[in-house]
Design a protein around this motif. Structure first.
Motif, PDB file in Angstrom:
ATOM      1  N   LYS A   1      -4.617  -9.876  -3.822  1.00  0.00           N
ATOM      2  CA  LYS A   1      -3.551  -8.899  -4.024  1.00  0.00           C
ATOM      3  C   LYS A   1      -4.037  -7.479  -3.729  1.00  0.00           C
ATOM      4  O   LYS A   1      -3.407  -6.744  -2.962  1.00  0.00           O
TER       5      LYS A   1
ATOM      6  N   MET B   1       4.785  -1.069  -3.024  1.00  0.00           N
ATOM      7  CA  MET B   1       3.566  -1.826  -2.766  1.00  0.00           C
ATOM      8  C   MET B   1       3.570  -3.142  -3.557  1.00  0.00           C
ATOM      9  O   MET B   1       3.248  -4.201  -3.024  1.00  0.00           O
ATOM     10  N   GLU B   2       3.947  -3.071  -4.826  1.00  0.00           N
ATOM     11  CA  GLU B   2       4.001  -4.271  -5.668  1.00  0.00           C
ATOM     12  C   GLU B   2       5.046  -5.262  -5.154  1.00  0.00           C
ATOM     13  O   GLU B   2       4.791  -6.467  -5.087  1.00  0.00           O
ATOM     14  N   PHE B   3       6.218  -4.743  -4.781  1.00  0.00           N
ATOM     15  CA  PHE B   3       7.283  -5.615  -4.286  1.00  0.00           C
ATOM     16  C   PHE B   3       6.874  -6.263  -2.964  1.00  0.00           C
ATOM     17  O   PHE B   3       7.092  -7.459  -2.764  1.00  0.00           O
TER      18      PHE B   3
ATOM     19  N   TRP C   1       3.877  -6.928  -1.913  1.00  0.00           N
ATOM     20  CA  TRP C   1       2.907  -7.978  -2.213  1.00  0.00           C
ATOM     21  C   TRP C   1       3.608  -9.222  -2.734  1.00  0.00           C
ATOM     22  O   TRP C   1       3.310 -10.344  -2.311  1.00  0.00           O
ATOM     23  N   SER C   2       4.563  -9.045  -3.630  1.00  0.00           N
ATOM     24  CA  SER C   2       5.245 -10.210  -4.203  1.00  0.00           C
ATOM     25  C   SER C   2       5.989 -10.996  -3.129  1.00  0.00           C
ATOM     26  O   SER C   2       5.999 -12.228  -3.151  1.00  0.00           O
TER      27      SER C   2
ATOM     28  N   GLN D   1      -2.900  -5.012  -0.706  1.00  0.00           N
ATOM     29  CA  GLN D   1      -2.328  -3.700  -1.008  1.00  0.00           C
ATOM     30  C   GLN D   1      -3.148  -2.572  -0.363  1.00  0.00           C
ATOM     31  O   GLN D   1      -2.585  -1.578   0.092  1.00  0.00           O
TER      32      GLN D   1
ATOM     33  N   TYR E   1       4.172   2.906  -5.399  1.00  0.00           N
ATOM     34  CA  TYR E   1       3.565   1.814  -6.151  1.00  0.00           C
ATOM     35  C   TYR E   1       4.554   0.658  -6.289  1.00  0.00           C
ATOM     36  O   TYR E   1       4.192  -0.499  -6.095  1.00  0.00           O
ATOM     37  N   GLN E   2       5.799   0.999  -6.599  1.00  0.00           N
ATOM     38  CA  GLN E   2       6.837  -0.030  -6.719  1.00  0.00           C
ATOM     39  C   GLN E   2       6.991  -0.772  -5.392  1.00  0.00           C
ATOM     40  O   GLN E   2       7.057  -2.007  -5.363  1.00  0.00           O
TER      41      GLN E   2
END
Length: 146
Positions: A75, A101-103, A105-106, A79, A98-99
């Motif tokens: 992960k 980037m997290e989304f 990745w998911s 990222q 950040y949001q």
């Protein structure tokens, strides 16, 4: 010990060595390669040949480092690559970045993507590796002319 062809070959002058390689190449399925091609390659400076080896060694070092980082945390590795591609500096990342980037990745993880790089570049690599650069470039010219 019997004398090998290499024993005499290694003592040939450049022009005769190039001709000998041309002859050996022709003996493989009547493949014709001009003597000038081998003469040019054999006449290259040692520095030019070493440069490619050094480059491959550096790529191997970077590859091993990246591979270890990916195994440690897929992960975070993904990222970090995403930050590189988007120009986002992790030290000054915003909440929205950040949001995102997290989304991202998911979604990457959800879709179990095989490759991280753009498919087009992976296909390009595979085509050049399989068919050679000349074939690939000629094929691209044909597609652009259509």
């Amino acid at each position: 010990m019997t004398r090998q062809y290499y024993d005499d070959f290694s003592k040939l002058p450049l022009a005769k060595m190039a001709q000998a390689i041309t002859d050996m190449t022709f003996n493989y399925n009547d493949t014709k390669v001009p003597t000038s091609h081998y003469k040019k390659l054999l006449g290259k400076g040692f520095e030019e040949l070493v440069e490619a080896n050094v480059s491959v060694s550096l790529v191997a070092t970077i590859f091993n480092t990246l591979q270890a980082l990916q195994k440690e945390s897929p992960k975070l590795f993904y990222q970090a690559l995403l930050c590189l591609d988007t120009g986002v500096k992790p030290n000054s990342i915003t909440a929205s970045q950040y949001q995102a980037m997290e989304f991202t990745w998911s979604q990457f993880e959800l879709n179990k993507r095989k490759n991280m790089l753009d498919k087009e570049f992976v296909q390009m690599f595979n085509q050049v590796e399989e068919n050679g650069l000349t074939y690939y470039m000629d094929n691209q010219k044909e597609q652009n002319n259509d």
